[in-house]
Design an enzyme around this catalytic site. Sequence first.
Site, PDB file in Angstrom:
ATOM      1  N   ASN A   1      47.802  31.014  36.141  1.00 61.80           N
ATOM      2  CA  ASN A   1      46.683  32.168  36.586  1.00 61.80           C
ATOM      3  C   ASN A   1      47.328  33.056  37.746  1.00 61.80           C
ATOM      4  O   ASN A   1      48.578  32.923  38.369  1.00 61.80           O
ATOM      5  CB  ASN A   1      45.692  31.272  36.936  1.00 61.80           C
ATOM      6  CG  ASN A   1      44.187  32.255  37.400  1.00 61.80           C
ATOM      7  OD1 ASN A   1      44.045  33.240  36.621  1.00 61.80           O
ATOM      8  ND2 ASN A   1      43.788  32.191  38.311  1.00 61.80           N
TER       9      ASN A   1
ATOM     10  N   ALA B   1      42.932  38.725  31.558  1.00 64.58           N
ATOM     11  CA  ALA B   1      43.507  38.378  30.244  1.00 64.58           C
ATOM     12  C   ALA B   1      42.505  38.755  29.190  1.00 64.58           C
ATOM     13  O   ALA B   1      43.194  39.534  28.159  1.00 64.58           O
ATOM     14  CB  ALA B   1      43.892  36.927  30.399  1.00 64.58           C
TER      15      ALA B   1
ATOM     16  N   ASP C   1      45.260  32.907  32.904  1.00 68.46           N
ATOM     17  CA  ASP C   1      46.078  34.047  32.107  1.00 68.46           C
ATOM     18  C   ASP C   1      46.326  33.231  30.503  1.00 68.46           C
ATOM     19  O   ASP C   1      46.862  33.869  29.605  1.00 68.46           O
ATOM     20  CB  ASP C   1      46.958  34.620  32.633  1.00 68.46           C
ATOM     21  CG  ASP C   1      46.265  35.775  33.519  1.00 68.46           C
ATOM     22  OD1 ASP C   1      45.837  35.121  34.596  1.00 68.46           O
ATOM     23  OD2 ASP C   1      46.217  36.841  33.284  1.00 68.46           O
TER      24      ASP C   1
HETATM   25  O1  MRU Z   1      47.200  40.545  37.211  1.00 60.68           O
HETATM   26  P1  MRU Z   1      45.784  40.408  36.815  1.00 60.68           P
HETATM   27  O2  MRU Z   1      44.659  41.088  37.532  1.00 60.68           O
HETATM   28  O3  MRU Z   1      45.566  40.905  35.435  1.00 60.68           O
HETATM   29  O4  MRU Z   1      45.448  38.863  36.795  1.00 60.68           O
HETATM   30  C1  MRU Z   1      44.328  38.434  36.514  1.00 60.68           C
HETATM   31  C2  MRU Z   1      44.294  36.988  36.626  1.00 60.68           C
HETATM   32  O5  MRU Z   1      45.081  36.329  36.989  1.00 60.68           O
HETATM   33  C3  MRU Z   1      42.674  36.346  36.196  1.00 60.68           C
HETATM   34  O6  MRU Z   1      42.507  35.593  36.852  1.00 60.68           O
HETATM   35  C4  MRU Z   1      42.911  36.041  34.826  1.00 60.68           C
HETATM   36  O7  MRU Z   1      43.107  36.951  33.879  1.00 60.68           O
HETATM   37  C5  MRU Z   1      41.510  35.516  34.285  1.00 60.68           C
HETATM   38  S1  MRU Z   1      40.430  36.901  33.911  1.00 60.68           S
HETATM   39  C6  MRU Z   1      39.213  36.151  32.984  1.00 60.68           C
END
Ligand code: MRU
Length: 346
Positions: free
Chosen positions: A251, A52, A241
Amino acid sequence: MRELADITPVKWDNGKIAWINQTRLPWEEEWKVSESIEELASAIESLEIRGAPAIGVAAAYGIALSAANQSEAGSMKDNVLACYGRLRKTRPTAVNLFWALDRMLSKFRSLEASDAPAVEIREKLLKEAMAIHSEDIGANKQMGRYGNGLIKDGDTILTHCNAGALATGGWGTSYGIIRTAWQSGKDIRVIATHTAPLYQGARLTMWELKRDGIPAKLITDNMAAYAMKDENVSMVLLGADRILLNGTVANKIGTYGLAILAKHHKIPFYVAAPTSTIDPKGRKIPIEQRKPDEVRNILGKLQITVRDADVLNPAFDITPSRLVSAIITEKGIATKPYMESLAAMK
Ligand code: MRU
């Protein structure tokens, strides 16, 4: 102090945007450099840039890029608005993307309203994007200090997906807390889930853990209950997220299941995220549905089911606030009732 191997996954590079291609990790450290908004948008969609806060930082640089080399106010405005519109369509769940794009657009609008010359608008947009980037790293480090207070020497921390330096401007949210605890001399160990279907835990978190030298064990996602029962897990600690003011957390898919398992095993379930992940107006969180082939094939290579199997592929899930023990932000540790504690931080 223990040494850590930090990484900045997205950077401004002399009028271009550079990023480490996360789809190639851990096999190779491939850096891409581009001055094309379309290439940047595709990189976010394909998860070359992911996590995110990292998506937010990349989008902010995207707006700065769209204004670069435009010497006329009219064409600059067209480019900025086209970039804003394109990047908003890349991924729907992480609110940091919309937060960063809106902050950049409102900066552009205020500069435009003040009749600033094009050269000044370009410079100030880049300055704003760099501020978003450095504020994110600062927030991560502050979260690390707060979160470290929840960690004891000897703890075993179960984490999911990748919320490390790769997922942020640098340092990491929940993984940043783990790094801070390790750096402060605590002997901790980490259990990281694979995080199917795209294996951010196996590929990315394990890569960061190895570089940092933090003891870790990798498990498949369906081993989490076993680990909580028999491996002395002290806490679940992961990122987010999007977080609603009432403490509802979106998340990576699998987070909700981990929260239920943690509750059953009486293990604290902590979420760490900067306040840019809090959506103050949100009611319903859009969940990204990704391509079926991500579930049918392992990382686009090995087909593991019948051809054309019908699949579900939600990239995220929603964890209700009653399952969340605390939310760690750069402004402190929020506990229930979240409506009060999170509202005070936003
Ligand atoms: O699909 P992604 O890899 O972008 O998903 C990311 C996540 O779900 C992370 O756990 C979230 O963004 C937190 S990142 C600091």
